[in-house]
Structure formats: C-alpha cells, structure tokens
Design a protein around this motif. Structure first.
Motif, PDB file in Angstrom:
ATOM      1  N   GLN A  55       3.209  -4.334  -2.781  1.00 45.49           N
ATOM      2  CA  GLN A  55       3.015  -3.078  -2.573  1.00 45.49           C
ATOM      3  C   GLN A  55       1.312  -2.969  -2.674  1.00 45.49           C
ATOM      4  N   GLU A  56       0.920  -2.112  -1.876  1.00 46.58           N
ATOM      5  CA  GLU A  56      -0.749  -1.851  -1.873  1.00 46.58           C
ATOM      6  C   GLU A  56      -1.158  -1.327  -3.294  1.00 46.58           C
ATOM      7  N   THR A  81       3.134  -0.879   3.015  1.00 52.54           N
ATOM      8  CA  THR A  81       2.509  -0.565   4.103  1.00 52.54           C
ATOM      9  C   THR A  81       1.354   0.587   4.099  1.00 52.54           C
ATOM     10  N   LEU A  83      -1.124   3.241   1.430  1.00 51.67           N
ATOM     11  CA  LEU A  83      -1.646   3.400   0.371  1.00 51.67           C
ATOM     12  C   LEU A  83      -2.016   4.995   0.394  1.00 51.67           C
ATOM     13  N   HIS A 106      -8.584  -2.926  -2.447  1.00 53.52           N
ATOM     14  CA  HIS A 106      -7.185  -2.812  -2.414  1.00 53.52           C
ATOM     15  C   HIS A 106      -6.886  -4.129  -1.603  1.00 53.52           C
ATOM     16  N   ASN A 107      -5.483  -4.298  -1.556  1.00 50.04           N
ATOM     17  CA  ASN A 107      -4.789  -5.445  -1.106  1.00 50.04           C
ATOM     18  C   ASN A 107      -4.022  -4.938   0.060  1.00 50.04           C
ATOM     19  N   HIS A 108      -3.566  -5.839   1.116  1.00 46.08           N
ATOM     20  CA  HIS A 108      -2.503  -5.629   1.847  1.00 46.08           C
ATOM     21  C   HIS A 108      -1.592  -6.726   1.701  1.00 46.08           C
ATOM     22  N   ASP A 119      -7.839   2.884   6.811  1.00 45.54           N
ATOM     23  CA  ASP A 119      -8.834   2.321   5.799  1.00 45.54           C
ATOM     24  C   ASP A 119     -10.244   2.707   6.197  1.00 45.54           C
ATOM     25  N   ILE A 142     -10.697  -5.536   1.134  1.00 48.06           N
ATOM     26  CA  ILE A 142      -9.480  -5.589   1.212  1.00 48.06           C
ATOM     27  C   ILE A 142      -9.384  -6.965   0.867  1.00 48.06           C
TER      28      ILE A 142
END
Length: 160
Positions: A55-56, A81, A83, A106-108, A119, A142
């Motif tokens: 999850q993000e 997918t 946030l 944040h992550n993808h 974003d 990211i």
C-alpha cells in the motif's frame, strides 16, 4: 547514561550502546547527528522499509531553520494505487515539531516511480500553501526498492 542504572556494569552498558547502534545502522535510521539530510539518505533508508508494503505510505521529515532533524514520521497509509493526504495535516506535523523545512516521501507499490498526475497536483498545491505560511518543501520523493524520483531534481521544486 546507562552507567547510572544500578547493577549495570560498564561492559554491559557498552553492549547496550552497541546493540542500539547496530539497530540504527541496520534500519538506516536518520539520526539527529547526521551532518546532512538529503534525498539520497532518505532513499537509502526508506527503499528498504517500503519494499515490504503493498500500500502507499507517505512520510514527512521535519527540519529546523538550520536544517537539522526535528522529527520523522509516516503520516498516511493509502491503498495499493492511491493515497489521500491533507496539506492541513502535513502543516500540523510541521507546527507540532517546530519545523521550517521538510521533505515528504511516498512509495508506489507498483515500483514505478513516475509521478502520477495526482502526485504533481498535490505537490504544486503544497508548495503554494508553503509559500503563504513560511514553510519550505525541500523535496518530494517517490521511492521504490531500487530507484527514487525527486521532484527537486526534475525541476518541479525550487528551494532557496
């Protein structure tokens, strides 16, 4: 400080210090003693931590006027997918920590670090609000397990 604990020998106090240092190094924690907090340091830490999430997640690193670490926190958890973050909540974290400068990251989970339209819009809105209230977004990153996208390096963010 550990020597003040009754019954704890110097050898055991040193062992405890060593354990904490190993833990800090293994987890790549950013310490307040770091000379320079930058995008590369943040990537090194969170690329390891984020690879286990599907999850993000969005985090914030708050710095003072001298760009020294004040706080570091994951502030949002989203879906695989999406946030949904609030600028208001980010400002709340800045105010609580007493910060001026900050990074968000944040992550993808897909491992694709290319920013989404959402974003880009969020980052633009955040910069606009920062300009009104005297905060400075140093960079928005990211992060995947193997690479990092920097809004600053791409020219979207200009820091004084």
């Amino acid at each position: 400080d550990y020597l003040k604990v009754k019954g704890l020998s110097k050898a055991n106090a040193l062992k405890i210090c060593a354990i904490f240092e190993l833990f800090r190094r293994i987890n790549g924690l950013i310490s307040e003693n770091e000379e320079k907090i930058d995008s590369e340091l943040i990537f090194k830490k969170y690329s390891l931590n984020f690879q286990n999430y599907d999850q993000e997640l969005l985090g914030i690193i708050v710095l003072n006027r001298k760009k020294k670490l004040l706080s570091e926190k994951i502030v949002y958890k989203g879906t695989r997918t999406n946030l949904s973050a609030s600028i208001r909540e980010i400002f709340k974290e800045l105010l609580l920590a007493g910060g001026t400068y900050f990074y968000i990251f944040h992550n993808h989970p897909s491992e694709n670090v290319k920013p989404s339209q959402q974003d880009i819009i969020f980052t633009s809105q955040l910069i606009s609000e920062c300009n009104k209230y005297g905060f400075t977004l140093v960079d928005h990153l990211i992060i995947s397990s193997s690479e990092c996208y920097s809004f600053k390096e791409s020219g979207i963010i200009f820091v004084k």
